[in-house]
Design a protein around this motif. Sequence first.
Motif, short mmCIF file in Angstrom:
data_model
loop_
_atom_site.label_atom_id
_atom_site.label_comp_id
_atom_site.label_asym_id
_atom_site.label_seq_id
_atom_site.Cartn_x
_atom_site.Cartn_y
_atom_site.Cartn_z
N ILE A 133 -17.59 20.01 -59.10
CA ILE A 133 -17.55 20.80 -60.29
C ILE A 133 -17.22 20.20 -61.74
O ILE A 133 -17.50 20.33 -62.87
N ALA A 191 -21.45 28.12 -59.99
CA ALA A 191 -20.29 27.28 -59.58
C ALA A 191 -20.34 26.82 -58.07
O ALA A 191 -20.21 25.50 -57.82
N LEU A 251 -20.37 22.93 -56.93
CA LEU A 251 -19.38 22.59 -55.88
C LEU A 251 -20.01 21.92 -54.50
O LEU A 251 -19.51 21.19 -53.98
N ASN A 253 -15.39 35.11 -64.48
CA ASN A 253 -15.73 34.46 -65.98
C ASN A 253 -17.05 34.81 -66.33
O ASN A 253 -17.11 35.00 -67.57
N GLU A 304 -13.84 29.53 -71.97
CA GLU A 304 -13.95 28.37 -71.40
C GLU A 304 -15.09 27.74 -71.37
O GLU A 304 -16.15 28.32 -71.34
N ARG A 309 -9.37 30.64 -51.23
CA ARG A 309 -10.60 30.17 -51.72
C ARG A 309 -11.44 31.45 -52.39
O ARG A 309 -11.83 31.32 -53.42
N THR A 348 -10.14 31.96 -55.97
CA THR A 348 -10.96 31.22 -56.93
C THR A 348 -12.52 31.55 -57.21
O THR A 348 -12.93 31.59 -58.21
N HIS A 349 -12.94 31.77 -55.84
CA HIS A 349 -14.34 32.14 -55.94
C HIS A 349 -14.53 33.42 -57.05
O HIS A 349 -15.43 33.53 -57.59
N LYS A 381 -12.55 34.42 -59.07
CA LYS A 381 -12.24 34.18 -60.43
C LYS A 381 -13.41 33.62 -61.26
O LYS A 381 -13.96 34.18 -62.40
N GLY A 382 -14.44 32.98 -60.58
CA GLY A 382 -15.55 32.33 -61.01
C GLY A 382 -16.64 33.59 -61.46
O GLY A 382 -17.05 33.57 -62.31
C1 MEV Z 1 -13.64 27.99 -63.06
O1 MEV Z 1 -13.07 28.75 -64.14
C2 MEV Z 1 -14.20 28.86 -62.12
C3 MEV Z 1 -14.65 28.05 -60.76
O2 MEV Z 1 -13.36 27.46 -60.13
C4 MEV Z 1 -14.97 28.83 -59.67
C5 MEV Z 1 -15.32 28.41 -58.32
O3 MEV Z 1 -14.51 27.59 -57.80
O4 MEV Z 1 -16.16 29.10 -57.67
C6 MEV Z 1 -15.41 26.84 -60.88
#
Ligand code: MEV
Length: 442
Positions: free
Chosen positions: A392, A383, A387, A287, A86, A277, A280-281, A283-284
Amino acid sequence: MNHQPVEGFSKLSKQRKIDWLISEYLSNDRSYEQILQQYWNNDSNLQKMHDEFSENTISNFYMPYGIAPNFLIDGKLLALPMAVEESSVVAAASKAAKFWIDKGGFKTTIINTEKLGHTHFIFKIEAHKLLHFFNFKLKKKLLEATEDITKNMRNRGGGILDIKLIDKTSELEDYFQLKASFDTVDSMGANFINSCLEQFGKTLKEEVAKEESFSKEEKDSLQIVMNILSNYTPDCIVRAEVSCKIEDLKDDSGISNEEFAWKFKRAVTIAEIEPYRATTHNKGIMNGVDAVVIATGNDFRATEACAHAYAARNGKYSSLTHCTTDNGIFRFWIDLPISVGVVGGLTNLHPLVKFSLALLGKPSAQELMSILAVSGLAQNFGALRSLVTTGIQKGHMKMHLFNILNQFGATEEEKQHFVTYFKDKTVSHHEVISELEKLRNK
Ligand code: MEV
């Protein structure tokens, strides 16, 4: 087109496997063979090693291997190896590392290193009778029966820490567990733990068969369902944190330090209370964690499963990171349960894994836990920083620009044009295409 099942696919040579796929699934188009072949390694030994990591291999699947420098972790300056496809993950890590380098860097604490596994079994017996048998006979026998398996690990400072009998009959009829905890020192320990547990299953069966205080009916009811480690290791956990005075939280986006701290903390609180949220948080965060997990030859499915189970430990999925802004101090931290190894598995085999570990100064498993937690925290900091300030897409699309341009076969000259064109603008897919058309029609 209807496809036919294949017999003995694993026994075919690599070439015959490819031939079969091309004729069965790819309309006999031989150009597909080129795609696979261009990723073969010229060094036949290296290729053979990669083939043997898995089964039915027909090619290699590359991942970009990047470096995020300037990570000050517990006083040591490290460059982190990151295997990730990514765009913007490595850039975000590097930026966050640089942000914290003159504010004391990242501090970590290993909270505990205990790993777990279970023998799951069904037994129609009164719990108190079983507990008596476990305490006065079985536990000792289980430890004795695994002496040979644990010998080396004990010499390295690890081994079986404890074994408990767990009564689960209120959740599932006649269901009990032998729950064992382990210290696997510098290895991830999956094979060691599973070997111990399989021996527990056998010994349990043998000792129950011999036990005079159990009736024949009770003995016959015993069923060993499975013996397996748990990838959920809430007690193999590390904390990584950063902190500084709010007045030192300089951000170049134009908002004040106080506003930045307030917005940042609010964003973390939202991830703490809102599972949409939080997903996604986290998931980041992963990463950052997974990129280093992969580069160091560890199992990212295990680290993912563990992190998400932990994030849901209180019955509601929540953030892995936390933030406070008390008494003028910004503090941001992660508690990350993670089980990894620096010996065994791919670590002694894969040349790039060896490189990664050498680059990190040959860390112990505990030091690697710290590095991984820092990588996750840094990624989350990057991130959230974007944000709550610029959004982003600005950074993300800039990194993605080359992917879009490559899709359209852009030349080096065209790429340079776009770097200048988007210098002060947010990149959008639509604008890249329309500008490329204009450029090419000139
Ligand atoms: C993208 O791979 C990860 C984010 O969406 C994480 C986040 O929103 O905190 C940027």
